[in-house]
Write a protein that holds these residues in place. Sequence first.
Motif, mmCIF file in Angstrom:
data_model
loop_
_atom_site.group_PDB
_atom_site.id
_atom_site.type_symbol
_atom_site.label_atom_id
_atom_site.label_comp_id
_atom_site.label_asym_id
_atom_site.label_seq_id
_atom_site.Cartn_x
_atom_site.Cartn_y
_atom_site.Cartn_z
ATOM 1 N N ALA A 1 0.825 -1.210 0.000
ATOM 2 C CA ALA A 1 0.000 0.000 0.000
ATOM 3 C C ALA A 1 0.859 1.259 0.000
ATOM 4 N N ARG B 1 0.900 2.011 -4.982
ATOM 5 C CA ARG B 1 0.024 3.088 -5.452
ATOM 6 C C ARG B 1 0.404 3.532 -6.864
ATOM 7 N N TYR C 1 -7.923 7.570 -4.614
ATOM 8 C CA TYR C 1 -7.222 8.016 -5.819
ATOM 9 C C TYR C 1 -7.718 9.415 -6.175
ATOM 10 N N TYR D 1 -7.183 3.630 0.368
ATOM 11 C CA TYR D 1 -6.424 4.561 -0.465
ATOM 12 C C TYR D 1 -7.420 5.259 -1.381
ATOM 13 N N LYS E 1 -5.345 3.344 8.412
ATOM 14 C CA LYS E 1 -5.973 4.363 7.563
ATOM 15 C C LYS E 1 -7.199 3.800 6.863
ATOM 16 N N ARG F 1 -12.071 4.584 -3.745
ATOM 17 C CA ARG F 1 -11.478 4.363 -2.423
ATOM 18 C C ARG F 1 -11.232 2.860 -2.305
ATOM 19 N N ILE G 1 -7.415 -0.978 2.350
ATOM 20 C CA ILE G 1 -6.070 -1.431 2.706
ATOM 21 C C ILE G 1 -6.208 -2.447 3.834
ATOM 22 N N LYS H 1 -0.625 2.169 7.708
ATOM 23 C CA LYS H 1 -1.380 2.138 6.452
ATOM 24 C C LYS H 1 -2.689 1.361 6.627
#
Length: 244
Positions: free
Chosen positions: A152, A157, A189, A187, A184, A199, A202, A181
Motif C-alpha cells: 500500500a 500506489r 485516488y 487509499y 488508515k 477508495r 487497505i 497504512k
Amino acid sequence: MMPQRVRLQHEAAAQHPTSIIGCQVRREPPNSTERYTRWVNQLAPDQLLTQVFTSHGPTVIMPTWFCSRTWFSYVGPFEEGGQGEPEDLLFFYQHLRKGGGVVRVDQSLLLYRYHPQAVTHSILEATIWTYRVRFLEERALPHWSAFTIWNAGKQGRRLYRSLTAANQRKVAAFCDVDENKIRKGFYCYEDSQERPRPRVPILHFRAAQPPFVICVKLDLTGGEFEENLRSLHLLEGRDFLHFS
C-alpha cells in the motif's frame, strides 16, 4: 565466456528449439549487483516464466542468450529506437508473445563485467516501467476478474495509478504489514476522473484475497517478506505474480 559455453547451450537449444537459452553468470567485480546476480542464477525453472514482470527484466540476461537463427528471425528484429530503448526487454516480450520458452543451463558460463558507463544505465526507469505495466496488463490481468496489490506504499500506489481504468476497477484491495497504512483503512485516488473518487481498502496481508500482484522487492527484508508469502501456501503464477 567459458570454453564449454557454446557446446552446452547448443545442446540445450537442440532440445528446446523455440526457447531462449541462458546460463548462470559470475560478476566482475565479484560483489557488483549482488541481489540481481543471485536472482538470475537461482530462479527455479518455472520462475523463468512467472517472474518475467519484475524490474530485473528478462529472466535470462541478454549477454547469455543463445537460440537458433530460425527462431530469432521468427521473433525479431530488435527494436532500433537507439539509446534509451530497452531492446532486450522488448525482444524478450515479443519472444514470449510468440510462444517461446525460457531455459537456463545451470552452469556459470559467462563472466559478466559491470561498469558504470554501461549503456543499460542510460535507459530511463520510467520508460521500462511503462513497458512493464502494459505487458502485465496484456499477459496476466485479463485472466483475473479481481486482484490485490501487495504494498500500500509508493510502489503499489504507483502501479494502481498506471493501470487502465478497467484494470483499476479490478483492484479489490491493497495489502500490507504496516499498521499505520492498515489503520488508515483505504487509499483514495485523488487524481481520478471518476466521481465519487475510487477508495480502495487497505488490509493486512493475511486478510486479503489472492491473486496478488506483489510490489515488494525480493531479497531486501532479511527474509521477512518471503516468509510471510510462504505462510500463505500460494502457487506462483496462479495466486501471485512478482512485479517489483
